[in-house]
Design an enzyme around this catalytic site. Structure first.
Site, PDB file in Angstrom:
ATOM      1  N   ASP A  74       0.827  -1.218   0.000  1.00  0.00           N
ATOM      2  CA  ASP A  74       0.000   0.000   0.000  1.00  0.00           C
ATOM      3  C   ASP A  74       0.859   1.266   0.000  1.00  0.00           C
ATOM      4  O   ASP A  74       0.364   2.361   0.285  1.00  0.00           O
ATOM      5  CB  ASP A  74      -0.906   0.021   1.240  1.00  0.00           C
ATOM      6  CG  ASP A  74      -2.107  -0.904   1.112  1.00  0.00           C
ATOM      7  OD1 ASP A  74      -2.307  -1.460   0.025  1.00  0.00           O
ATOM      8  OD2 ASP A  74      -2.838  -1.063   2.102  1.00  0.00           O
ATOM      9  N   ASP A 222      -5.893  -8.128  14.327  1.00  0.00           N
ATOM     10  CA  ASP A 222      -5.461  -9.480  14.673  1.00  0.00           C
ATOM     11  C   ASP A 222      -6.203 -10.006  15.904  1.00  0.00           C
ATOM     12  O   ASP A 222      -6.683 -11.143  15.918  1.00  0.00           O
ATOM     13  CB  ASP A 222      -3.943  -9.513  14.912  1.00  0.00           C
ATOM     14  CG  ASP A 222      -3.435  -8.340  15.750  1.00  0.00           C
ATOM     15  OD1 ASP A 222      -4.261  -7.566  16.272  1.00  0.00           O
ATOM     16  OD2 ASP A 222      -2.210  -8.202  15.889  1.00  0.00           O
TER      17      ASP A 222
END
Length: 477
Positions: A74, A222
């Site tokens: 990105d 996560d």
């Protein structure tokens, strides 16, 4: 309660060390049992570590026909061209590695992982952040555990290539070691919920989809997916003996941004997951308790900060109002929580460095340094936690990487370092002075020549806030 939970985790940890691991494993001597693996490398403006990362990943030992690598890039800087060139070099070696780019950073890291999953060919997805350096045989040590069809994640322990670089890296390593030994093993060995740590682990692709896929509505995607997966009855396997080396932040602005993200994300996930955990009918009561305290882990900083700030006026109140003294004596009982942490962390320290009198003396210094600086971060982390609980959204701020190995490496020219300290830093400087006043107060209160019960506490707070303030102002590692 939190300290007692840590003590329970210590007992679990000690019990687990006596157990023999009889887990089912794939037989990799049988080529038919070797599954296809996709390695995902989510990166964003990692100019200084891309070459190290890609060259290291290219050394992983695994049949090439059953391995693909996705560089989920990105980036918005010149690292894109460098990465593209490195990928072409690796492709020329016959390795299946692809450079995946997005037009926006929607969902940040979670969005990149989710996008890569759409084209991932692997049955299992290994994930590494840009500063992680797995050993060549890493896949052979982790993937075999997926022979058990109920296992959704295999997580490894983080190592620290620059542990001894500075006081800052030493205290970060101390905190992470406690998490990766005491907490992860203590929870996992008894079937309590643990978390995938964002990197250095492998997911079963089916588990990711079954749990609802990656979501970018918290700063710790996560932890979020980990809880959703375990609420769906997926099992996690934690491998303490498999160490994946990584680089710790060496400048305090990088450590601050990482701490802010982790602590705010923990609070966000408590708000998101609390009711689901409590209402779940297939989660044992003890696991629910450990889960809620796990999700409230970062919220401990609000308690630490509140007690610290109130401790100075409490000193005066205690000595001004004689009839209240009994309450303060009763409250001093809770100092036992600090003793519990001292004992718990000693077992962690001993497991890594070994025991003995000399090591214990070294541990005492490490513990009080860690405790002092952790308290120095309490204002910063309290702000993060409150934002998380109150639902204030903020951008995913990546932690700058420095390409520092051991005691070597130059970081001052790193273009990603935040140069201007925030207003919070000024408050930390004021708090350092406030706790000097707290130490001075010990000499003047009372009729019997002072009251020094809180003096060590105020001294540690002074050291902690001074350290964080001065390092933030002068921006030195």
């Amino acid at each position: 309660m939190y300290a007692l939970a840590q003590l329970n985790l210590l007992l679990n940890y000690l019990k687990s060390r006596k157990k023999v691991d009889n887990s089912e494993k794939f037989d990799f001597s049988n080529t038919n049992e070797i599954p296809f693996i996709t390695i995902q490398l989510p990166v964003y403006n990692e100019l200084y570590v891309m070459e190290r990362l890609l060259k290291n990943i290219a050394k992983l030992e695994y049949p090439r026909e059953k391995l693909e690598i996705q560089v989920l890039d990105d980036s918005t800087d010149e690292s894109v061209e460098i990465t593209a060139k490195l990928i072409k070099e690796i492709q020329s070696l016959g390795i299946d590695i692809q450079h995946t780019r997005r037009s926006n950073r929607q969902g940040f890291k979670a969005g990149a992982l989710k996008e890569g999953l759409k084209t991932a060919k692997g049955e299992f997805i290994a994930i590494f952040d840009a500063d992680f350096l797995p050993e060549p045989d890493w896949l052979y040590k982790t993937v075999p555990y997926f022979k058990d069809s109920k296992i959704g994640v295999v997580q490894t322990r983080w190592g620290h290539i620059n542990r001894d670089y500075s006081t800052l890296t030493k205290i970060q390593a101390f905190a992470l070691d406690a998490h990766f030994t005491l907490e992860q093993v203590g929870r996992n060995s008894q079937g309590h919920f643990i978390n995938f740590n964002g990197t250095a682990g492998v997911w079963r692709k089916e588990c990711i989809y079954d749990a609802g896929n990656w979501e970018g509505d918290t700063l710790t995607e996560d932890l979020d997916l980990s809880y959703r997966a375990q609420l769906k009855n997926w099992k996690f396997k934690y491998l303490e003996e498999v160490i994946t080396p990584a680089e710790l932040p060496v400048v305090i602005s990088a450590a601050r941004s990482q701490q802010f993200r982790w602590n705010k994300g923990g609070a966000e996930n408590f708000q998101k997951m609390m009711k689901r955990v409590i209402k779940s009918k297939n989660v044992p009561f003890k696991t629910k308790i450990h889960s809620l305290l796990h999700l409230l882990n970062s919220s401990m900083f609000t308690c630490i900060f509140l007690v610290a700030v109130l401790s100075v006026p409490m000193l005066y109140i205690k000595n001004e109002y004689e009839h209240l003294k009994v309450y303060f004596y009763v409250m001093s009982f809770f100092v036992i929580s600090s003793l519990i942490f001292f004992v718990c962390y000693w077992f962690m320290f001993k497991a890594i460095y070994g025991g003995g009198f000399v090591k214990f003396i070294k541990y005492i210094g490490s513990f009080f340094t860690f405790f002092s600086i952790a308290m120095g971060f309490s204002l910063h982390n309290t702000i993060a936690v409150l934002e998380g609980h109150l639902g204030k959204k903020s951008e995913f701020i990546r932690t700058p990487k420095f390409n520092i190995n051991g005691l070597k490496g130059e970081w001052k020219s790193n273009k990603y370092i935040k140069k201007k300290p925030s207003f919070h830093v000024i408050l930390e400087g004021i708090l350092a002075i406030y706790f000097v006043f707290g130490m001075y107060s010990a000499f003047i209160v009372g009729d019997q020549g002072g009251d020094f019960g809180l003096f060590p506490f105020h001294f540690m707070l002074f050291i902690g806030f001074s350290y964080v303030f001065l390092k933030s102002i002068f921006s030195k590692a």
